[in-house]
Design a protein around this motif. Structure first.
Motif, PDB file in Angstrom:
ATOM      1  N   GLU B 123       0.876  -1.082   0.209  1.00 57.16           N
ATOM      2  CA  GLU B 123      -0.012   0.025   0.024  1.00 57.16           C
ATOM      3  C   GLU B 123       0.855   1.299  -0.002  1.00 57.16           C
ATOM      4  OE1 GLU B 123      -2.517  -0.366   3.502  1.00 57.16           O
ATOM      5  OE2 GLU B 123      -3.662  -1.891   2.416  1.00 57.16           O
ATOM      6  N   ALA B 124       1.872   1.052   1.049  1.00 57.29           N
ATOM      7  CA  ALA B 124       2.717   2.426   0.729  1.00 57.29           C
ATOM      8  C   ALA B 124       3.551   2.762  -0.464  1.00 57.29           C
ATOM      9  CB  ALA B 124       4.020   2.171   2.122  1.00 57.29           C
ATOM     10  N   LEU B 125       3.757   1.461  -1.025  1.00 50.40           N
ATOM     11  CA  LEU B 125       4.577   1.587  -2.282  1.00 50.40           C
ATOM     12  C   LEU B 125       3.568   2.482  -3.605  1.00 50.40           C
ATOM     13  CD1 LEU B 125       6.986  -1.421  -2.297  1.00 50.40           C
ATOM     14  CD2 LEU B 125       7.654   0.837  -2.080  1.00 50.40           C
ATOM     15  N   ALA B 126       2.431   1.712  -3.324  1.00 50.76           N
ATOM     16  CA  ALA B 126       1.444   1.766  -4.415  1.00 50.76           C
ATOM     17  C   ALA B 126       0.926   3.365  -4.334  1.00 50.76           C
ATOM     18  CB  ALA B 126       0.140   1.034  -4.315  1.00 50.76           C
ATOM     19  N   ARG B 158      -9.863  11.566 -11.829  1.00 50.03           N
ATOM     20  CA  ARG B 158     -10.534  11.262 -13.015  1.00 50.03           C
ATOM     21  C   ARG B 158      -9.705  11.750 -14.546  1.00 50.03           C
ATOM     22  NH1 ARG B 158     -15.855  10.544 -12.437  1.00 50.03           N
ATOM     23  NH2 ARG B 158     -16.754  10.913 -10.549  1.00 50.03           N
ATOM     24  N   ASN B 159      -8.865  12.668 -14.109  1.00 54.34           N
ATOM     25  CA  ASN B 159      -7.665  12.772 -14.987  1.00 54.34           C
ATOM     26  C   ASN B 159      -6.552  11.737 -15.451  1.00 54.34           C
ATOM     27  OD1 ASN B 159      -7.207  13.506 -12.680  1.00 54.34           O
ATOM     28  ND2 ASN B 159      -5.828  15.148 -13.264  1.00 54.34           N
ATOM     29  N   TYR B 160      -6.897  10.637 -14.823  1.00 57.31           N
ATOM     30  CA  TYR B 160      -6.164   9.657 -15.230  1.00 57.31           C
ATOM     31  C   TYR B 160      -6.659   8.472 -15.758  1.00 57.31           C
ATOM     32  CZ  TYR B 160      -2.534  11.974 -12.520  1.00 57.31           C
ATOM     33  OH  TYR B 160      -1.568  12.865 -12.096  1.00 57.31           O
ATOM     34  N   GLN B 161      -6.123   7.641 -16.760  1.00 60.15           N
ATOM     35  CA  GLN B 161      -6.673   6.462 -17.271  1.00 60.15           C
ATOM     36  C   GLN B 161      -6.174   5.160 -16.311  1.00 60.15           C
ATOM     37  OE1 GLN B 161      -8.720   6.138 -20.068  1.00 60.15           O
ATOM     38  NE2 GLN B 161      -8.447   8.489 -20.087  1.00 60.15           N
ATOM     39  N   ASP B 162      -7.224   4.403 -16.142  1.00 58.81           N
ATOM     40  CA  ASP B 162      -7.139   3.180 -15.479  1.00 58.81           C
ATOM     41  C   ASP B 162      -5.905   2.426 -15.794  1.00 58.81           C
ATOM     42  OD1 ASP B 162      -9.357   3.536 -14.243  1.00 58.81           O
ATOM     43  OD2 ASP B 162     -10.520   1.842 -15.031  1.00 58.81           O
ATOM     44  N   ARG B 163      -5.744   2.191 -17.087  1.00 55.65           N
ATOM     45  CA  ARG B 163      -4.483   1.324 -17.501  1.00 55.65           C
ATOM     46  C   ARG B 163      -2.924   2.089 -17.140  1.00 55.65           C
ATOM     47  NH1 ARG B 163      -3.081  -3.532 -17.851  1.00 55.65           N
ATOM     48  NH2 ARG B 163      -1.272  -3.886 -19.221  1.00 55.65           N
ATOM     49  N   GLU B 164      -2.943   3.437 -17.329  1.00 58.99           N
ATOM     50  CA  GLU B 164      -1.586   4.037 -16.936  1.00 58.99           C
ATOM     51  C   GLU B 164      -1.562   3.897 -15.437  1.00 58.99           C
ATOM     52  OE1 GLU B 164      -3.598   8.470 -17.436  1.00 58.99           O
ATOM     53  OE2 GLU B 164      -1.312   8.404 -17.606  1.00 58.99           O
ATOM     54  N   VAL B 165      -2.286   4.055 -14.789  1.00 55.35           N
ATOM     55  CA  VAL B 165      -2.181   3.913 -13.300  1.00 55.35           C
ATOM     56  C   VAL B 165      -2.013   2.507 -12.887  1.00 55.35           C
ATOM     57  CG1 VAL B 165      -3.427   4.280 -11.059  1.00 55.35           C
ATOM     58  CG2 VAL B 165      -3.818   5.868 -12.720  1.00 55.35           C
ATOM     59  N   GLU B 166      -2.518   1.734 -13.416  1.00 57.13           N
ATOM     60  CA  GLU B 166      -2.219   0.114 -13.079  1.00 57.13           C
ATOM     61  C   GLU B 166      -0.661  -0.196 -13.491  1.00 57.13           C
ATOM     62  OE1 GLU B 166      -6.431  -1.869 -13.792  1.00 57.13           O
ATOM     63  OE2 GLU B 166      -4.795  -1.998 -15.248  1.00 57.13           O
ATOM     64  N   ALA B 188      -7.225  -0.639 -10.901  1.00 55.72           N
ATOM     65  CA  ALA B 188      -7.282   0.731 -10.783  1.00 55.72           C
ATOM     66  C   ALA B 188      -8.566   1.411 -11.155  1.00 55.72           C
ATOM     67  CB  ALA B 188      -6.355   1.479 -11.353  1.00 55.72           C
ATOM     68  N   ARG B 189      -9.301   2.214 -10.277  1.00 53.08           N
ATOM     69  CA  ARG B 189     -10.623   2.731 -10.717  1.00 53.08           C
ATOM     70  C   ARG B 189     -10.611   4.155 -10.176  1.00 53.08           C
ATOM     71  NH1 ARG B 189     -13.212  -1.789  -7.066  1.00 53.08           N
ATOM     72  NH2 ARG B 189     -12.451  -1.051  -5.047  1.00 53.08           N
ATOM     73  N   VAL B 190     -11.484   5.063 -10.798  1.00 50.44           N
ATOM     74  CA  VAL B 190     -11.632   6.215 -10.334  1.00 50.44           C
ATOM     75  C   VAL B 190     -12.265   6.201  -9.088  1.00 50.44           C
ATOM     76  CG1 VAL B 190     -12.755   8.372 -10.899  1.00 50.44           C
ATOM     77  CG2 VAL B 190     -11.991   7.047 -12.796  1.00 50.44           C
ATOM     78  N   GLY B 191     -11.723   7.262  -8.049  1.00 45.11           N
ATOM     79  CA  GLY B 191     -12.208   7.430  -6.648  1.00 45.11           C
ATOM     80  C   GLY B 191     -13.640   7.860  -6.771  1.00 45.11           C
TER      81      GLY B 191
END
Lengths: 93, 198
Positions: B123-126, B158-166, B188-191
């Motif tokens: 969690e800390a690293l993510a 919302r300004n990020y895509q799921d894939r790039e965050v993953e 990853a999903r939008v908060g």
């Protein structure tokens, strides 16, 4: 040892072995049924590859046992990683 | 569910042990004297009104043998008692969750790490990955295999895509994954609205 931050005496502080005038937190030595002694180490480590770290720790324990003339009675060395700390946490410590 | 059953089973065991101890103590005290003395077993029977209880129980058993509402209620209560017993047995006998992830278990010894510890580090690293607002991680041993699974669920803006965050999270947790041999899975999903922002 590189990668090992400290030993961990457990939540109750009971994982301790007395060695003459010294107390070794996070170290437990247990007599085995078939003879010899098993060693249990509870460690706090950095984010490093754990399997190679375990091999290095075991090698050091084996060398220490050999230098004390206890190589024949040393059993398995069990290692439990109680906590892994990030570089930021290491610097805070 | 199992945790609740385990807690209930422990409580029931505690209550039964206390009750058993009290009954034993009472029987011991009332065994001090014999005959019809106050501290004798017949005296205890009188104190607890056993003869009256015997009559009451006898009447109850008579009604139980006959057809009627009491027999049906008693049968239902019996079924309930059996179910409660099975649940308590589950609470006592169900295996505890393994707190350790075992990476290696050979003649030289065992190497394990606390699941909660590994999850906390993940969690800390993510959360250090760009765009991540919140991370939750769970570590699960996979059967008898040595390799455990690391599942990381992250929230992002919302300004990020799921894939790039993953991909960023996978990169961020790679030191832990490489060091422990965990098999990672990142979602990853939008908060949610009102969630913490970066």
């Amino acid at each position: 040892m590189a990668g090992v931050v400290s030993s961990h005496a457990g939540p109750q502080g009971t994982w301790v072995t007395a060695d003459r005038e010294e107390r070794l937190p996070g170290v437990l030595a247990t007599a085995l049924a078939g003879g010899g002694y098993g060693v249990e180490l509870h460690l706090v480590t950095e984010v490093v590859p754990l399997l190679p770290l375990a091999d290095r720790v075991r090698s050091r324990v084996e060398r220490a046992a050999a230098s004390a003339g206890l190589a024949d009675v040393l059993g398995p060395v069990d290692i439990t990683i109680e906590d892994v700390v990030t570089p930021n946490e290491v610097s805070k410590r | 569910m199992i945790l609740l059953l385990r807690a209930v089973a422990r409580f029931v065991v505690l209550v039964l042990l206390v009750a058993l101890a009290l009954v034993g103590l009472t029987a011991a005290v009332f065994s001090i004297q014999g005959g019809d003395s106050p501290l004798s077993l017949p005296g205890l029977a009188e104190h607890t009104r056993l003869p009256e209880v015997e009559e009451t129980v006898g009447d109850y058993l008579d009604q139980l043998e006959a057809d009627g509402p009491l027999a049906k209620i008693s049968a239902l209560a019996g079924v309930g008692a059996v179910l409660a017993g099975v649940l308590l047995l589950l609470g006592v006998l169900a295996p505890r969750r393994k707190r350790l992830v075992i990476f290696d278990n050979g003649e030289a010894g065992r190497l394990g790490a606390r699941r909660r510890t590994l999850a906390g580090v993940a969690e800390a690293l993510a959360e250090q990955a760009r765009g991540v607002t919140q991370a939750r991680a769970r570590v699960r041993p996979r059967g008898r295999l040595r390799i455990a699974r690391l599942r990381v669920t992250v929230s992002h803006g919302r300004n990020y895509q799921d894939r790039e965050v993953e991909e960023r999270v996978l990169s961020a947790i790679s030191p832990l994954v490489d060091s422990s041999g965990l098999t990672p899975r990142v979602e990853a999903r939008v908060g949610k609205r009102g969630a913490r922002v970066e």
